[in-house]
Design a protein around this motif. Structure first.
Motif, short mmCIF file in Angstrom:
data_model
loop_
_atom_site.label_atom_id
_atom_site.label_comp_id
_atom_site.label_asym_id
_atom_site.label_seq_id
_atom_site.Cartn_x
_atom_site.Cartn_y
_atom_site.Cartn_z
N UNK A 56 45.65 13.99 -51.98
CA UNK A 56 46.90 13.95 -52.74
C UNK A 56 47.96 14.83 -52.09
N UNK A 57 47.52 15.96 -51.54
CA UNK A 57 48.46 16.86 -50.86
C UNK A 57 49.04 16.17 -49.63
N UNK A 58 48.21 15.48 -48.86
CA UNK A 58 48.69 14.76 -47.68
C UNK A 58 49.73 13.71 -48.09
N UNK A 59 49.48 13.04 -49.20
CA UNK A 59 50.40 11.99 -49.64
C UNK A 59 51.73 12.59 -50.11
N UNK A 104 46.10 0.06 -46.37
CA UNK A 104 45.38 -0.74 -45.38
C UNK A 104 44.44 0.18 -44.62
N UNK A 105 43.16 -0.17 -44.61
CA UNK A 105 42.15 0.70 -44.01
C UNK A 105 42.44 0.97 -42.54
N UNK A 106 42.81 -0.06 -41.77
CA UNK A 106 43.05 0.12 -40.33
C UNK A 106 44.27 1.00 -40.07
N UNK A 107 45.35 0.80 -40.86
CA UNK A 107 46.56 1.61 -40.67
C UNK A 107 46.32 3.07 -41.01
N UNK A 108 45.57 3.27 -42.11
CA UNK A 108 45.32 4.66 -42.51
C UNK A 108 44.43 5.35 -41.49
N UNK A 117 51.56 3.70 -49.71
CA UNK A 117 50.61 2.77 -50.29
C UNK A 117 51.17 1.35 -50.18
N UNK A 118 50.28 0.37 -50.00
CA UNK A 118 50.73 -1.01 -49.80
C UNK A 118 50.61 -1.85 -51.06
N UNK A 154 41.11 2.67 -51.69
CA UNK A 154 41.77 3.51 -52.69
C UNK A 154 41.72 4.97 -52.23
N UNK A 155 42.40 5.83 -52.96
CA UNK A 155 42.40 7.26 -52.62
C UNK A 155 40.97 7.81 -52.67
N UNK A 156 40.21 7.44 -53.69
CA UNK A 156 38.84 7.93 -53.78
C UNK A 156 37.98 7.41 -52.63
N UNK A 157 38.15 6.13 -52.28
CA UNK A 157 37.37 5.57 -51.18
C UNK A 157 37.74 6.24 -49.85
N UNK A 158 39.01 6.55 -49.66
CA UNK A 158 39.42 7.27 -48.46
C UNK A 158 38.79 8.66 -48.42
N UNK A 159 38.77 9.33 -49.58
CA UNK A 159 38.19 10.67 -49.65
C UNK A 159 36.71 10.63 -49.29
#
Length: 270
Positions: A27-30, A52-56, A41-42, A11-16
């Motif tokens: 959010x700015x990047x998105x 997807x964790x690997x793609x991101x 987002x998938x 998720x966005x929070x997990x990526x952060x």
């Protein structure tokens, strides 16, 4: 870690959390994905958008790879161009065609050094008519007109007419007072003079040490000549030496120089 179609997602929070960046920045990047190729987002997990964790991760590595690029600090360190000058050049990009950055990561921009160098060489060639401003000091300092001339690398007498006949981009004074004798004293913000130094156009004052080769007579075209003519008309009985001293005190310069200007004004009262 949640999965979607058998693939790990974040998720966005997990990526952060995983990449140590604020949610606001994520959010700015998105929002800017059309320009930075941020992956879409998938899907959603518990109503939260996921990637997807690997793609991101692959995208993030490409996005943050600045190998071969230079930030403003890098350009300063390599070329010696001052940081304040680099900032002014960037702010004036609409007029000077400063190149856009190859990448922007957070608040830091990165340029291709070959592209930047080629642009800067052309910029300098086109600016050879300019004087080099003194960029030392505090931008918020209030300075006199004669000090502004020194910052611009020009003779003080070459800009005495600017307050009443301002060239394009000349700033308004930050402070203006009238003395008991009725003369106006002006103070300018140093940062505004720096901005003028970058934006000024040809004809915006004569650089220190330059001469005019098409004079019809001494001081032809020099604004001081008109000042001397005005003083002579207002004080027809005043000796030339006295007028020269008064003009030197009022406009700067030496009485000796002004005596030559007064003499030329007397001989050429047009």
């Amino acid at each position: 870690m949640a999965t979607l179609d058998g693939r790990p997602v974040l998720t966005r929070r997990e990526l952060s959390d995983a990449y140590e960046m604020s949610i606001t920045h994520r959010e700015k990047l998105y929002r800017e994905r059309e320009s930075n190729s941020h992956p879409e987002a998938v899907g959603t997990v518990s109503r939260a958008l996921v990637w997807y964790a690997a793609d991101w991760d692959q995208w993030h590595r490409r996005h943050t790879d600045v190998a071969g690029l230079e930030s403003r600090a890098d350009l300063h360190a390599r070329t010696g161009v001052g940081l304040s000058t680099l900032q002014l050049l960037w702010r004036g990009r609409k007029a000077n065609r400063h190149p856009e950055p190859e990448k922007t990561i957070g608040n830091t921009m990165y340029w291709n050094p070959e592209t930047w160098d080629a642009w800067y060489q052309g910029y300098k060639a086109n600016q050879q008519w300019r004087t080099n401003p003194d960029l030392s000091g505090n931008a918020e300092d209030l300075i006199s007109l004669s000090e502004a001339a020194r910052v611009l690398g020009m003779e003080p007498t070459s800009i005495t007419k600017y307050p009443v006949q301002p060239p394009k981009h000349w700033p308004a004074p930050a402070e203006e007072t009238t003395t008991d004798k009725g003369s106006v004293k002006r103070k300018y913000r140093r940062g505004d003079i720096w901005t003028y130094a970058e934006r000024r156009e040809r004809g915006g004052g004569r650089p220190a040490g330059t001469t005019k080769t098409n004079w019809r007579y001494p001081y032809d075209g020099d604004p001081r000549l008109q000042q001397a003519r005005t003083a002579i008309k207002a004080n027809p009985e005043t000796p030339a030496a006295t007028l020269a001293g008064q003009l030197a005190r009022e406009h700067g310069g030496t009485a000796g120089t002004w005596s030559h200007i007064v003499r030329s004004a007397q001989q050429h009262p047009e």
